[in-house]
Motif scaffolding. Structure first.
Motif, PDB file in Angstrom:
ATOM      1  N   GLY A 171       0.823  -1.334  -0.478  1.00 11.20           N
ATOM      2  CA  GLY A 171      -0.232  -0.140  -0.390  1.00 11.20           C
ATOM      3  C   GLY A 171       0.444   1.024  -0.130  1.00 11.20           C
ATOM      4  O   GLY A 171       0.111   2.502   0.079  1.00 11.20           O
ATOM      5  N   ASN A 200      -0.282   5.846  -9.564  1.00 10.31           N
ATOM      6  CA  ASN A 200       0.197   6.728  -8.372  1.00 10.31           C
ATOM      7  C   ASN A 200       1.170   8.234  -9.182  1.00 10.31           C
ATOM      8  O   ASN A 200       2.252   7.456 -10.063  1.00 10.31           O
ATOM      9  CB  ASN A 200       1.614   6.259  -7.604  1.00 10.31           C
ATOM     10  N   SER A 238      -7.323   3.704  -5.210  1.00  7.55           N
ATOM     11  CA  SER A 238      -7.720   2.588  -4.873  1.00  7.55           C
ATOM     12  C   SER A 238      -9.143   2.542  -4.958  1.00  7.55           C
ATOM     13  O   SER A 238      -9.780   3.444  -5.452  1.00  7.55           O
ATOM     14  CB  SER A 238      -7.606   2.785  -3.001  1.00  7.55           C
ATOM     15  N   ASP A 281      -0.851   7.445  -1.947  1.00  4.14           N
ATOM     16  CA  ASP A 281      -0.254   6.397  -2.044  1.00  4.14           C
ATOM     17  C   ASP A 281      -1.615   5.115  -0.673  1.00  4.14           C
ATOM     18  O   ASP A 281      -2.044   4.552  -0.372  1.00  4.14           O
ATOM     19  CB  ASP A 281       0.645   5.219  -1.782  1.00  4.14           C
ATOM     20  N   SER A 284      -5.175   6.694  -0.020  1.00  2.00           N
ATOM     21  CA  SER A 284      -5.741   6.959  -1.037  1.00  2.00           C
ATOM     22  C   SER A 284      -6.397   5.508   0.079  1.00  2.00           C
ATOM     23  O   SER A 284      -7.635   5.126   0.092  1.00  2.00           O
ATOM     24  CB  SER A 284      -5.298   5.877  -1.899  1.00  2.00           C
ATOM     25  N   THR A 285      -5.292   4.186   0.602  1.00  2.00           N
ATOM     26  CA  THR A 285      -5.501   2.782   0.775  1.00  2.00           C
ATOM     27  C   THR A 285      -6.185   3.173   2.177  1.00  2.00           C
ATOM     28  O   THR A 285      -7.682   2.367   2.144  1.00  2.00           O
ATOM     29  CB  THR A 285      -4.387   1.843   1.306  1.00  2.00           C
TER      30      THR A 285
HETATM   31 MG    MG Z   1      -1.920   2.691  -2.830  1.00  2.00          MG
END
Ligand code: MG
Ligand code: ADP
Length: 330
Positions: A171, A200, A238, A281, A284-285
């Motif tokens: 992630g 990304n 995501s 990144d 988003s998770t």
């Molecule tokens: Mg991500």
């Protein structure tokens, strides 16, 4: 193979001008880290562009070498094999990425959990072989192995004090790779560029901003809107539509809520604009797990980000967002 979640609408206004001294735009696409990579640069000529592409590839390769869980010689595989017995030494950059992901875990109510690999594998992802829905006792047993407080990160070493724990940088690895490439391209003197690793994206531009399209998760050929990306900023998405498993006839997305042990069902997609790609990144998770109800809590911890969450409830889609100056929905 994951496709890009965001579609680039407008990039640089430089468009193939071949006059002496005027930069041209060059793009290269390739496959790495199980996804698509792409880089667009403004350069004097193709030799200079190739130099820039090599810089980006080298940075992506470094991260891939460190955090590929399928390579038994990667540092992540060594940690997952040996960190139960004694602290495993990692390099400065790896230590920085790992400790930052633990810090972000604490700031997201552990919705982002860098040791959730046992859970992810239990649901059949990232090398897991399960083909049926895990039972509650199976989930309960694995939940004991994803407690971030049982990891000691000290003086460039990682040590698991809990049993059977496993680190997963899935992630954060791509965002970190994009930031490393961004820094190196900037150092090399590239004035305008965009780096994209599996959705990304981080860009440097002389324009006021770039316009990025946000794909409709229910109709991939269409956009639901656009977002403005200022120079130096990053964006990540995501989605539940790119990687999923079907267990006992039901579709489960690849993002797991480490607090319940179950894949997230209420979120369809999240898009984050942040000052760097590591942050977009991770968030988003994390926001995918936390859902639209927690947008303000995420903003409290990370005031510099803009958040868009697409949710579903009884088959109905709803869109929530934090910042109307950044997102423009159609
Ligand atoms: Mg991500
Ligand atoms: P992708 O990697 O497909 O672009 P993300 O960036 O959202 O999507 O990251 C998903 C990856 O993150 C998964 O493949 C898994 O390795 C890992 N992951 C899944 N759920 C979590 C979580 N709750 N916390 C941290 N990592 C997670």
């Amino acid at each position: 193979m994951k496709r890009f979640d965001v579609i680039i609408l407008v990039l640089f206004c430089i468009c193939g001008c071949k006059k002496l001294g005027k930069p041209e735009t060059f793009t290269q696409d390739w496959l790495t880290m199980g996804t698509f990579a792409s880089c667009t640069v403004s350069a004097e000529n193709s030799e200079q562009a190739d130099k820039y592409f090599k810089i980006v590839k080298d940075e992506f390769d470094k991260i891939s070498k460190s955090f590929n869980i399928y390579n038994t010689n990667s540092i992540i595989s060594i940690i997952n094999r040996d960190a139960h017995f004694s602290p495993v030494k990692v390099n400065d950059n790896e230590f920085c990425i790992i400790t930052n992901s633990f810090a972000c875990s604490q700031k997201t109510e552990t919705a982002f959990n860098p040791v959730c690999l046992p859970l992810i594998r239990l649901w059949g992802f990232n090398g897991g072989t399960n083909t049926t829905v895990p039972t509650q006792p199976m989930i309960d047993e694995v939940m004991e192995r994803v407690d971030i407080s049982k990891v000691i990160c000290e003086t460039n070493t990682i040590f698991f004090i809990g049993e059977n724990m496993q680190l997963d940088m899935g992630g954060v690895a791509k965002g970190s790779a994009v930031d490393m490439a961004y820094d190196e391209l900037e150092k090399a003197g590239c004035m305008e560029f965009m780096v994209n690793l599996g959705g990304n994206i981080r860009a440097q531009t002389l324009k006021e901003h770039l316009l990025i399209g946000i794909r409709d998760p229910f109709d991939k050929e269409n956009l639901i809107g656009t977002l403005k990306l200022k120079s130096g900023e990053a964006v990540a998405t995501s989605g539940d539509y790119e990687r999923f498993v079907i267990l006992d006839g039901v579709k489960y997305p690849h993002i797991i809520d480490p607090r319940s042990g179950y894949p997230v069902k209420k979120t369809v997609a999240t898009t984050i604009v942040a000052p760097n790609a590591t942050m977009s990144d991770i968030l988003s998770t994390a926001t995918f797990v936390l859902g639209k109800e927690k947008i303000d809590d995420v903003l409290y911890q990370f005031p510099d980000v803009a958040i868009l969450v697409i949710s579903k409830n009884d088959g109905k889609m709803s869109i929530s967002m934090s910042n109307e100056e950044v997102f423009d929905l159609l």
